[in-house]
Design a protein around this motif. Structure first.
Motif, PDB file in Angstrom:
ATOM      1  N   ILE A 117     -16.159   8.533  26.932  1.00 11.14           N
ATOM      2  CA  ILE A 117     -15.536   9.464  25.402  1.00 11.14           C
ATOM      3  C   ILE A 117     -17.066   8.637  24.353  1.00 11.14           C
ATOM      4  N   ASP A 118     -16.729   9.419  23.880  1.00 10.69           N
ATOM      5  CA  ASP A 118     -18.698   9.387  22.849  1.00 10.69           C
ATOM      6  C   ASP A 118     -17.715   8.393  21.976  1.00 10.69           C
ATOM      7  N   ALA A 119     -18.324   6.528  22.039  1.00  9.49           N
ATOM      8  CA  ALA A 119     -17.703   5.892  20.941  1.00  9.49           C
ATOM      9  C   ALA A 119     -17.721   6.400  19.749  1.00  9.49           C
ATOM     10  N   ARG A 120     -19.017   6.478  19.081  1.00  9.13           N
ATOM     11  CA  ARG A 120     -19.390   6.336  17.134  1.00  9.13           C
ATOM     12  C   ARG A 120     -18.270   7.447  16.944  1.00  9.13           C
ATOM     13  N   GLU A 121     -17.169   8.494  17.510  1.00 10.48           N
ATOM     14  CA  GLU A 121     -16.538   8.927  17.259  1.00 10.48           C
ATOM     15  C   GLU A 121     -15.283   9.941  17.798  1.00 10.48           C
ATOM     16  N   PHE A 122     -14.526   9.228  17.792  1.00  7.36           N
ATOM     17  CA  PHE A 122     -13.248   9.647  18.297  1.00  7.36           C
ATOM     18  C   PHE A 122     -11.911   9.675  18.157  1.00  7.36           C
ATOM     19  N   HIS A 123     -10.545  10.462  18.798  1.00  5.57           N
ATOM     20  CA  HIS A 123      -9.539  10.653  18.071  1.00  5.57           C
ATOM     21  C   HIS A 123      -8.575   9.422  19.384  1.00  5.57           C
ATOM     22  N   PHE A 124      -7.435   9.267  18.265  1.00  2.00           N
ATOM     23  CA  PHE A 124      -6.641   7.824  19.298  1.00  2.00           C
ATOM     24  C   PHE A 124      -5.440   8.482  18.450  1.00  2.00           C
ATOM     25  N   GLU A 125      -4.727   8.780  19.826  1.00  2.00           N
ATOM     26  CA  GLU A 125      -3.102   8.874  19.814  1.00  2.00           C
ATOM     27  C   GLU A 125      -1.931   8.214  19.810  1.00  2.00           C
ATOM     28  N   LEU A 126      -0.841   7.827  19.418  1.00  2.00           N
ATOM     29  CA  LEU A 126      -0.540   6.587  19.646  1.00  2.00           C
ATOM     30  C   LEU A 126       1.422   7.246  20.593  1.00  2.00           C
ATOM     31  N   THR A 127       2.206   6.488  21.232  1.00  2.00           N
ATOM     32  CA  THR A 127       3.511   7.504  20.721  1.00  2.00           C
ATOM     33  C   THR A 127       4.138   5.973  21.243  1.00  2.00           C
ATOM     34  N   VAL A 128       5.122   5.624  20.774  1.00  2.00           N
ATOM     35  CA  VAL A 128       5.974   4.918  20.854  1.00  2.00           C
ATOM     36  C   VAL A 128       7.419   5.691  21.045  1.00  2.00           C
ATOM     37  N   GLY A 129       7.481   5.156  22.251  1.00  4.16           N
ATOM     38  CA  GLY A 129       8.994   6.306  23.036  1.00  4.16           C
ATOM     39  C   GLY A 129      10.103   5.326  22.737  1.00  4.16           C
ATOM     40  N   GLN A 130       9.978   4.101  23.501  1.00  3.37           N
ATOM     41  CA  GLN A 130      11.326   3.500  23.033  1.00  3.37           C
ATOM     42  C   GLN A 130      11.183   2.254  22.618  1.00  3.37           C
ATOM     43  N   VAL A 131      12.244   2.067  21.839  1.00  7.74           N
ATOM     44  CA  VAL A 131      11.777   0.686  21.186  1.00  7.74           C
ATOM     45  C   VAL A 131      13.724   0.214  21.524  1.00  7.74           C
ATOM     46  N   GLN A 132      13.115  -1.480  21.918  1.00 11.52           N
ATOM     47  CA  GLN A 132      13.966  -1.849  22.697  1.00 11.52           C
ATOM     48  C   GLN A 132      14.394  -3.717  21.867  1.00 11.52           C
ATOM     49  N   ARG A 133      16.068  -3.936  21.159  1.00  8.29           N
ATOM     50  CA  ARG A 133      15.984  -5.263  20.787  1.00  8.29           C
ATOM     51  C   ARG A 133      16.810  -5.938  21.908  1.00  8.29           C
ATOM     52  N   ARG A 134      15.983  -6.830  22.700  1.00  5.75           N
ATOM     53  CA  ARG A 134      16.583  -7.530  23.627  1.00  5.75           C
ATOM     54  C   ARG A 134      16.342  -9.015  23.716  1.00  5.75           C
ATOM     55  N   ARG A 135      17.120  -9.196  24.766  1.00  5.45           N
ATOM     56  CA  ARG A 135      16.779 -11.099  25.014  1.00  5.45           C
ATOM     57  C   ARG A 135      16.616 -11.165  26.598  1.00  5.45           C
ATOM     58  N   LEU A 136      15.772 -11.852  26.646  1.00 10.47           N
ATOM     59  CA  LEU A 136      15.120 -11.729  28.281  1.00 10.47           C
ATOM     60  C   LEU A 136      16.445 -12.980  29.269  1.00 10.47           C
ATOM     61  N   ARG A 137      16.710 -14.129  28.792  1.00 13.63           N
ATOM     62  CA  ARG A 137      17.534 -14.547  28.792  1.00 13.63           C
ATOM     63  C   ARG A 137      19.132 -14.558  27.392  1.00 13.63           C
ATOM     64  N   PRO A 138      20.086 -15.391  28.706  1.00 14.16           N
ATOM     65  CA  PRO A 138      21.385 -15.432  27.003  1.00 14.16           C
ATOM     66  C   PRO A 138      20.770 -16.650  26.202  1.00 14.16           C
ATOM     67  N   ASP A 139      19.961 -17.676  26.245  1.00 19.25           N
ATOM     68  CA  ASP A 139      19.850 -18.942  25.763  1.00 19.25           C
ATOM     69  C   ASP A 139      18.604 -18.427  24.754  1.00 19.25           C
ATOM     70  N   ALA A 140      17.658 -17.757  25.136  1.00 21.71           N
ATOM     71  CA  ALA A 140      16.086 -16.885  24.143  1.00 21.71           C
ATOM     72  C   ALA A 140      16.933 -16.362  23.247  1.00 21.71           C
TER      73      ALA A 140
END
Length: 171
Positions: A117-140
């Motif tokens: 890819i020519d870094a001087r100019e290019f397109h970038f697309e970012l997609t956020v598919g899944q968003v979760q609020r969670r705890r890795l451990r019960p006390d975290a």
């Protein structure tokens, strides 16, 4: 009482990129939209000169990571500003500015280049598919995780894509 003025997309981008050195502000324009459960950011990147290496003649994975971060920050800031995801409903813009650098972490990053890819100019697309609020451990403390994909391309057929797991920690 008047409602606070909404920050424009261009002003938001200027604020999002403020934490970067001026010569490393690669994201020149961005648009963020929600389509059902998916939030997508699209941007134009321009890297006139690498911030760390002599000119390789093409985009490399280090710069892809920087570009990903810049568009990700713009996407998250827009989600917070516009209320695009319930997992961020208790965030204010002040929360975003405070948490942008210390709390937004890349947990997993994968990138595959198909053609240079020519870094001087290019397109970038970012997609956020899944968003979760969670705890890795019960006390975290809870965290927010984002499963994202991205793709980059230029007008000469250059292409790369990848997947990134983002964790937002802290409170």
């Amino acid at each position: 009482m008047t409602a606070p003025a909404t920050i424009s997309d261009a002003d938001l981008l200027d604020e999002v990129l403020r934490c970067y050195k001026p010569h490393c502000r690669y994201l020149t324009s961005a648009a963020v939209e929600r389509d059902g459960d998916v939030v997508r950011g699209k941007g134009i990147m321009r890297i006139p000169e690498s911030c760390y290496i002599d000119d390789t003649g093409h985009l490399n994975s280090v710069e892809v990571g920087i570009c990903f971060n810049q568009l990700l920050y713009q996407v998250i800031a827009t989600i917070v500003r516009d209320g695009l995801a319930p997992e961020f409903s208790d965030w204010t813009m002040e929360d975003f500015w405070r948490r942008q650098l210390p709390d937004v972490l890349i947990a997993r990053f994968a990138c595959e280049f198909r053609r240079p890819i020519d870094a001087r100019e290019f397109h970038f697309e970012l997609t956020v598919g899944q968003v979760q609020r969670r705890r890795l451990r019960p006390d975290a403390d809870p965290l927010v995780s984002l499963d994202t994909t991205f793709r980059c391309w230029d007008d000469r057929g250059g292409a790369c894509s990848g997947a990134v797991r983002v964790a937002i920690v802290g409170s």
